[in-house]
Structures are given as C-alpha cells and as structure tokens.
Design an enzyme around this catalytic site. Structure first.
Site, mmCIF file in Angstrom:
data_model
loop_
_atom_site.group_PDB
_atom_site.id
_atom_site.type_symbol
_atom_site.label_atom_id
_atom_site.label_comp_id
_atom_site.label_asym_id
_atom_site.label_seq_id
_atom_site.Cartn_x
_atom_site.Cartn_y
_atom_site.Cartn_z
ATOM 1 N N LYS A 78 2.135 -2.970 6.349
ATOM 2 C CA LYS A 78 2.345 -2.900 4.904
ATOM 3 C C LYS A 78 3.772 -2.470 4.567
ATOM 4 O O LYS A 78 4.358 -2.936 3.579
ATOM 5 C CB LYS A 78 1.339 -1.937 4.275
ATOM 6 C CG LYS A 78 -0.082 -2.488 4.221
ATOM 7 C CD LYS A 78 -0.165 -3.734 3.362
ATOM 8 C CE LYS A 78 -1.590 -4.206 3.168
ATOM 9 N NZ LYS A 78 -1.680 -5.398 2.276
ATOM 10 N N TYR A 92 -1.752 -0.629 10.360
ATOM 11 C CA TYR A 92 -1.874 -0.954 8.946
ATOM 12 C C TYR A 92 -0.640 -0.493 8.171
ATOM 13 O O TYR A 92 -0.054 -1.262 7.408
ATOM 14 C CB TYR A 92 -3.131 -0.303 8.373
ATOM 15 C CG TYR A 92 -3.408 -0.688 6.936
ATOM 16 C CD1 TYR A 92 -3.830 -1.978 6.617
ATOM 17 C CD2 TYR A 92 -3.246 0.230 5.894
ATOM 18 C CE1 TYR A 92 -4.086 -2.336 5.301
ATOM 19 C CE2 TYR A 92 -3.496 -0.115 4.588
ATOM 20 C CZ TYR A 92 -3.920 -1.398 4.292
ATOM 21 O OH TYR A 92 -4.153 -1.760 2.997
ATOM 22 N N SER A 115 0.842 -1.190 0.000
ATOM 23 C CA SER A 115 0.000 0.000 0.000
ATOM 24 C C SER A 115 0.877 1.239 0.000
ATOM 25 O O SER A 115 2.004 1.216 0.516
ATOM 26 C CB SER A 115 -0.910 0.023 1.228
ATOM 27 O OG SER A 115 -1.588 1.259 1.345
#
Length: 277
Positions: A168, A164, A151
């Site tokens: 990532k 998150y 991401s």
C-alpha cells in the site's frame, strides 16, 4: 466531461470499480448508481457481484456489467481493462482501483513466496496495469480520473503486516508520482486513504495479540468511506483521508512510527515464529 469546481458530475459517467463485491467497493457502487453512473464491476466472487448488480437494477438504475476477475493473476488486470472498455463503449471516465489483498505473517518465513507475490500483484501491479490500459482512452476523451485506494498502514508499519503495508505504501508513492506525470493533462488522480473500516479485510483482527487486541477508534462503516469518496470526486480533490483522524500518522510520520512501536510490543511475534519453524 462536465466539471463543477474542478470536480465531476457523475450522472452518465462510465466507471470501472475493482473489488466491488463487498466492503468499500460494494458501497461505492451502490452510491454511484444512485447518482446515475454507468458501471463495470469487477471482483473474484462473481456471485456476490451479481447480487450487487441486481440490487442496483432493482432500484431502477442501469444494471452494471459484471466481470469476474482474479487480479492476483499476472496480466489479468490488462485484460480486465479491455473487457471493461468493450462493455462501456470504449470509454472509462473513472477507474477505481479498490481491490485489495492481505497476508499476515513473518517476512523471515514467507519471504518472496507465491502468496507474498500475490499481495503485490493485487495491491500494486494490477492498479498500475489497469491505469496504463485505460489512460489512452482518457487521453482521447480529454478527461478522466484515476482513483487509487491505499491505506493508513502505509505510515504504521506493524509487525506481521509488512506485505500489506509495503504494497500500500508503494501504491501511495506511485499515485503521487502519477499525479505529477499527468499534471499538464486534464486527467486527475485521487488517492483514497481509508483508516479503520468495518470490512472483511481488517488486518488488526488477524494479529496474534499477547493479551487481546488494543483499544482503538471504532471502525467506520464502508458506506461512510464510500460517501467520502463521492464527495471527493464532486469537488475534484487530490486526496481523501477518512476518517479524518487517520490523517495524523500520514502528515506526522513520527506518530505512525510511535503507534507501530507501541502496538508492535503487544503482538506475539515470538510464538508465531516458533510455531511456523
């Protein structure tokens, strides 16, 4: 495998996709089916996987094998790999680590809780476990492609999205390292870096903005991102960033830090901390 310009001809190739019940994974499964791929599709929601498989079969393609798997469970990734290898005749030509999990909240309160660990289990540890489990078959076949979906938030550390973005970023670094580890083998490693995509996992929508969410580029449909992945597979790319403007914070980290700083000022972190204490 048959390669074209160091890429892959997808017809007849055996592909395992995680997170295939919705979003990018679902769109990718449909597009790969149109190109003649033979697939195993995995996700938590078996009913949605069945819908994808039925849509593919109704279009006249081979019905994918459906495997319900919660990758937040330790060791489930390894057993999923074995299930997929059994279903696909002992071979996985392309592994797509697409499944993702998010957790919005302050690190000072969530800490290393079970919820936090589940995010890393899905986003980081499961791709590594799946990769390790299918690599022996790829080495035996003399070819293969590992696709890891990361991401752009790896370069934009917004508040309340630390789990998150960190997971990532960790997967992105592991992907680059894996590519170097496999550099002298015929196995390729592709990092897919989606920018703002219109999926259920849009973290920006979950943040408590002080005065409404900031204006951003409109999210792209998952079908467009899936098409970019297919093109990357065809040409044998090492990385695909889509949409292309998302490349800026990755190549110029100062831009990512600036975006995070400006955006962070608009996130109402104080009320979240006060509410959860």
């Amino acid at each position: 495998m048959s390669f074209r310009r160091q890429g892959i001809r997808l017809g007849g190739k055996k592909i395992l996709i995680t997170g295939a019940s919705s979003g990018i994974g679902r769109a990718l499964a449909l597009q790969l089916a149109d190109r003649g791929a033979v697939m195993a599709l995995a996700a938590r929601r078996g009913d949605l996987l069945d819908e994808v498989a039925e849509e593919i079969a109704s279009a006249g393609h081979q019905r994918p094998t459906v495997i319900t798997a919660d990758l937040a469970m330790p060791e489930r990734a390894t057993s999923l790999a074995h299930d997929a290898l059994d279903a696909l005749g002992g071979a996985v030509d392309v592994l797509v680590n697409n499944a993702g999990a998010n957790l919005t909240g302050p690190q000072s309160l969530i800490a290393d809780s079970d919820a936090a660990r589940r995010v890393f289990e899905v986003n980081m540890w499961s791709p590594l476990a799946l990769t390790a489990a299918v690599l022996p078959a790829m080495h035996s076949a003399g070819a293969g492609i590992i696709v890891n979906v990361t991401s752009t938030v790896q370069a934009v550390p917004l508040p309340l999205l630390g789990y998150y973005s960190a997971s990532k970023a960790a997967l992105a670094q592991a992907t680059r390292s894996l590519r170097l580890e496999l550099a002298e083998t015929p196995i390729k490693v592709l990092e897919v870096v989606p920018g703002s995509t219109d999926t259920a996992l849009r973290d920006i929508d979950e943040l408590p903005w002080k005065s409404g969410s900031p204006r951003t580029f409109p999210p792209v449909p998952p079908q467009s991102t899936a098409a970019a992945i297919v093109r990357a597979l065809h040409r044998g790319a090492n990385r695909v960033v889509y949409p292309s403007y998302s490349l800026a914070p990755l190549e110029i980290p100062a831009i990512g830090r600036l975006v995070a700083q400006l955006g962070g000022r608009r996130v109402d972190t104080r009320s979240v901390l006060n509410t959860q204490r």
